[in-house]
Write a protein that holds these residues in place. Structure first.
Motif, short mmCIF file in Angstrom:
data_model
loop_
_atom_site.label_atom_id
_atom_site.label_comp_id
_atom_site.label_asym_id
_atom_site.label_seq_id
_atom_site.Cartn_x
_atom_site.Cartn_y
_atom_site.Cartn_z
N ALA A 467 -2.86 21.62 -2.29
CA ALA A 467 -2.55 22.13 -0.95
C ALA A 467 -1.96 21.03 -0.05
O ALA A 467 -0.92 21.24 0.58
N PRO A 468 -2.56 19.83 0.02
CA PRO A 468 -1.94 18.78 0.82
C PRO A 468 -0.53 18.42 0.33
O PRO A 468 0.36 18.15 1.14
N LEU A 469 -0.31 18.45 -0.98
CA LEU A 469 1.02 18.10 -1.49
C LEU A 469 2.05 19.19 -1.19
O LEU A 469 3.23 18.89 -0.99
N LEU A 470 1.59 20.43 -1.10
CA LEU A 470 2.51 21.50 -0.68
C LEU A 470 2.97 21.20 0.75
O LEU A 470 4.15 21.29 1.09
N ALA A 471 2.00 20.81 1.60
CA ALA A 471 2.33 20.45 2.98
C ALA A 471 3.29 19.26 3.01
O ALA A 471 4.22 19.20 3.82
N ARG A 472 3.10 18.33 2.08
CA ARG A 472 3.94 17.14 2.04
C ARG A 472 5.39 17.50 1.73
O ARG A 472 6.31 16.85 2.22
N SER A 473 5.59 18.58 0.94
CA SER A 473 6.96 18.97 0.62
C SER A 473 7.66 19.54 1.85
O SER A 473 8.87 19.65 1.88
N PHE A 474 6.90 19.90 2.88
CA PHE A 474 7.51 20.39 4.12
C PHE A 474 7.75 19.26 5.12
O PHE A 474 8.39 19.45 6.14
N GLY A 475 7.17 18.11 4.88
CA GLY A 475 7.35 16.99 5.81
C GLY A 475 6.13 16.11 5.85
O GLY A 475 5.01 16.59 5.69
N VAL A 476 6.36 14.82 6.07
CA VAL A 476 5.26 13.86 6.01
C VAL A 476 4.28 14.04 7.17
O VAL A 476 3.08 13.85 7.02
N THR A 477 4.78 14.48 8.34
CA THR A 477 3.89 14.65 9.48
C THR A 477 2.85 15.73 9.19
O THR A 477 1.65 15.54 9.41
N LEU A 478 3.33 16.87 8.67
CA LEU A 478 2.41 17.94 8.33
C LEU A 478 1.41 17.47 7.29
O LEU A 478 0.22 17.77 7.36
N PHE A 479 1.89 16.68 6.33
CA PHE A 479 1.02 16.14 5.31
C PHE A 479 -0.07 15.27 5.92
O PHE A 479 -1.25 15.35 5.56
N ALA A 480 0.34 14.43 6.89
CA ALA A 480 -0.63 13.54 7.53
C ALA A 480 -1.69 14.34 8.26
O ALA A 480 -2.88 14.04 8.17
N ILE A 481 -1.24 15.37 8.99
CA ILE A 481 -2.20 16.17 9.74
C ILE A 481 -3.15 16.88 8.78
O ILE A 481 -4.38 16.85 8.95
N ILE A 482 -2.58 17.51 7.75
CA ILE A 482 -3.40 18.24 6.78
C ILE A 482 -4.39 17.30 6.08
O ILE A 482 -5.55 17.63 5.90
N SER A 483 -3.92 16.11 5.73
CA SER A 483 -4.82 15.18 5.05
C SER A 483 -5.95 14.73 5.97
O SER A 483 -7.10 14.62 5.55
N ALA A 484 -5.60 14.50 7.24
CA ALA A 484 -6.63 14.09 8.20
C ALA A 484 -7.66 15.20 8.34
O ALA A 484 -8.86 14.95 8.38
#
Lengths: 653, 98
Positions: A467-484
């Motif tokens: 799930a976090p990596l799916l977010a990462r494919s949309f952009g690093v900012t979204l990935f950072a938020i999701i990971s946090a």
């Protein structure tokens, strides 16, 4: 290795600091034991409801379930269904009576009628056992998360979470835990909705976008002919066959060499039915380590390159995309029905793995496994229930679903949340808010998981990050938020479990069982010390169990909770003949039977390095036996120890 | 030490009624959940059968989640009505005591 980004670290650090500030703020208001263990008992039901969601949607849900759906489809979603259904037991049977009977802990509620030292001791032990079972996967999840986010090793992640949690819990207890959970539960749901909306908008394509500037790897298929020894020889003369391995009958891996570089291929049929070698990814475990580009020793290679120099192995795509009966290359902006319907009609390339010996090295080959969407959207890919399933396979499945259903309402960190609200009605309403929030989230897991499966983002070596990596494919900012948020997910659940454990030690064991007559302040102090000890224990276990599947252990924690606690709670509420000895015996039976069966299961034997079939018990999930057994023991012991009314009257006079 | 409940809310006249309703609703849901497990274990191919573009597995699965939510709302409405009728109006949120 994942590249770390400053933005990601910035968002993450800001989030953690904010959480610590909340703890500090509430620490100044927490003076009494009621404040520490039950947040003063005056949290609004709507906040408590979302905090329930925060407690419940742990690493197992966000990381584990999405990862499982991303690799096996519908079978992962079965966890979502079971976890949500469990709340029905919590709402209809447990919520209000729990609130009416208890004060700080689940033990209080059980003991309200009897004031029995046996119950105090057994219930406290049960709380500790279940909490620790549940803590291990959370800590493992924390370690898994920080690796791609901050580029830190596993054990640093575990220690980081442990330390932050101890600070939160030891300073403010349940009040700050509640607000952290509220914040995290709310954010998790909001951002999961965003991920699903973007996934639906991007739609489905045979060549997915894996990131802003990254192109999805086109997996090749080489036509072959067979030589006299029936070995596949590529018709493309640039490739030379170096050897083949047949791990099981009919399954052939070929090692090819081109320009002096080796690669692994899997013998399959193409759509026309012709024999082809399909390109695979592979991980090599070297017998003798080599140096990477920075000079560090490495013993793991990804596709022949040192792990530390390689990109992560991410893959998964649609092989044949069918939309309304037509074969197309992409379909954008889909509704939820179109999204699921299209996946059902299409063929998805998943990657399955097999480990083989290559000289002294061990090679895990991740080969293309085209699976009809129809199969992925129905049960059977992971849980063997259809063709060829044995009776034990079916029992295992039924047992897991039973443990998920009955386990929720017996989890100590969920039960203590009923004491943070002022009235039984508020307990009920907060449960309903929880069901709404958690149900919505679980519907989303199916779309996040399937989205990860077809968009080339699943990390083949660790599906927990889907799930976090799916977010990462949309952009690093979204990935950072999701990971946090995912990190906070772990943080919140761990703090809830530690509050529950510290309550069991300070309130149930020290104050009541050992009758140490603690002052109110002394009890808070004892609670804080216990929180620190349990926290350190959790850190150690989190490091030891590195690499263990996150959902896997949580399923067991549910089984232990359901076996040890649920029969006692239910029978106390609904059967007048229940005695204190019956309750204590049932709790002990539940713990011993469920933990014992887990330790003797085929899954654990595999972990001990023994043969699966040598396990004395064929079941991996104990619930279907241990839960009824615990009920039976409660009834039998209660009947045996029942006092006749005359005898009871004599004793009281 | 006093070990009474966290809040004095002992005179809930609706509590027996609420418990009864709760058990019935629990049984209803448990039967439907059991049906889901039984189909999955006894006749799993039924789960893959088509229903309007989707299949039974998806419809039944989503159905279990949505039905849980619907039952929860109905239960709350019934309980709140019973509480109001038998106890009079009761505030949800206790006053801040600190």
């Amino acid at each position: 290795m994942y590249e770390t980004s400053l933005g990601a670290i910035g968002v993450f650090v800001a989030f953690v600091l904010f959480v610590l500030w909340i703890s500090y703020y509430f620490a100044r208001r927490t003076k009494s034991s009621k404040g520490y263990f039950a947040a003063g008992g005056n949290i609004h039901w709507s906040i408590n409801g979302i905090a329930f969601a925060g407690d419940y949607l742990s690493a197992a849900s966000f990381l584990g379930i999405c990862g499982m759906i991303a690799t096996v489809g519908y079978d992962g979603f079965l966890y979502s269904i079971g976890y949500l259904a469990g709340w029905i037991v919590a709402l209809f049977v447990i919520a209000e009576p729990m609130k009416r009977l208890g004060k700080f802990t689940f033990t209080d509620a059980l003991d309200a009628k009897f004031n029995s030292r046996g119950i105090q001791l057994t219930a406290a032990i049960s709380t500790l056992v279940v909490s620790i079972f549940y803590l291990i996967p959370q800590m493992v999840g924390a370690g898994t998360l920080v690796t791609p986010l901050l580029g830190l090793p596993h054990h640093v992640g575990v220690i980081l979470v442990g330390t932050i949690v101890i600070i939160i819990v030891a300073t403010a207890g349940m009040a700050s835990t509640t607000y952290v959970q509220f914040l995290k539960g709310g954010l998790l749901i909001i951002f999961s909705i965003s991920i699903v909306l973007i996934t639906l908008y991007n739609g489905l394509a045979t060549s997915p976008k894996t990131g802003h500037d990254e192109v999805y790897h086109e997996f090749k298929a080489l036509p072959v002919t067979f030589n006299g020894e029936h070995k596949p020889i590529p018709t493309d003369v640039a490739y030379a066959l170096s050897g083949t391995v047949e791990p099981t009958k009919g399954m052939v891996f070929a090692k090819l060499s081109r320009d002096g570089k080796d690669s692994w291929w899997y013998l399959a049929k193409d759509e026309a039915g012709a024999d082809v070698l399909t390109e695979a990814y592979w991980v090599t475990q070297l017998a003798a380590p080599i140096r990477d580009s920075k000079g560090a020793m490495v013993s793991v290679l990804y596709n022949g390159i040192p792990k530390t120099d390689s990109k992560p192995l991410q893959a998964g795509h649609i092989q044949k995309l069918m939309f309304h009966g037509q074969r197309i290359a992409e379909a954008r902006n889909l509704s939820i029905v179109e999204f699921l319907g299209t996946i059902k009609e299409s063929t998805i390339t998943r990657f399955s793995s097999k480990t083989i010996d290559d000289g002294k090295d061990k090679v895990t080959v991740y080969y293309q496994n085209p699976t009809p969407g129809k199969e992925l959207l129905a049960p059977g890919v992971k849980f063997k229930v259809s063709k060829g399933a044995t009776f034990m396979d079916k029992m295992n499945f039924a047992s897991l679903m039973m443990a998920l259903f009955f386990g929720t309402a017996a989890l100590p960190h969920i039960l203590i949340r009923y004491y943070t609200v002022p009235t039984p009605a508020a307990a009920r309403k907060s449960t309903i808010v929880a069901i709404a929030a958690i149900g919505l989230f679980y519907v989303l897991t199916l779309f996040m998981g399937l989205g990860a499966m077809v968009n080339g983002v699943v990390d083949l070596t660790d599906d927990n990050m889907s799930a976090p990596l799916l977010a990462r494919s949309f952009g690093v900012t979204l990935f950072a938020i999701i990971s946090a948020i995912a990190f906070a997910t772990v943080l919140g659940t761990v703090s809830g479990l530690i509050v529950a454990s510290s309550g069991a030690v300070a309130h149930d064991l020290m104050d009541r069982f050992f009758n140490m007559k603690l002052t109110d302040k002394g009890k808070v102090f004892a609670g804080k010390i216990s929180a620190i000890v349990v926290g350190i224990l959790a850190m150690i276990l989190g490091i030891i169990y590195k690499g263990m599947n996150v959902s896997y252990l949580v399923g067991w924690a549910f089984a232990v909770a359901a076996s040890a606690n649920l029969p006692a709670i239910v029978m106390l509420l609904f059967w007048k003949g229940t005695t204190k000895r019956g309750i204590a015996a049932s709790i002990i039976t539940g713990i011993v039977a469920s933990v014992g069966m887990i330790l003797l299961s085929p899954d654990m034997f595999e972990r001990y390095g023994l043969v699966r079939s040598s396990a004395p018990i064929g079941l991996n999930n104990p619930g279907i036996i241990s839960i009824p057994l615990s009920f039976v023991v409660l009834v039998v012991v209660s009947l045996m120890t029942k006092q006749t009314p005359a005898l009871a009257a004599k004793k009281t006079s | 030490m006093d070990h009474g409940p966290a809040s004095d809310w002992s005179k809930d006249k609706a509590s027996n009624f609420k418990t009864r309703i709760g058990i019935w609703m629990f049984m209803l849901y448990a039967i439907i959940y059991l049906g889901f497990i039984l189909i999955n274990t006894i006749n799993p191919s039924l789960m893959a059968s088509d229903i309007g573009g989707l299949n039974l597995a998806i419809i039944y699965g989503f159905g279990l989640i949505i039905f849980a939510l619907m039952l929860a709302f109905v239960y709350n409405a019934i309980c709140s009505a019973a509480e109001e009728e038998l106890n009079g109006t009761i505030p949800d949120l206790g006053e801040e005591k600190e």
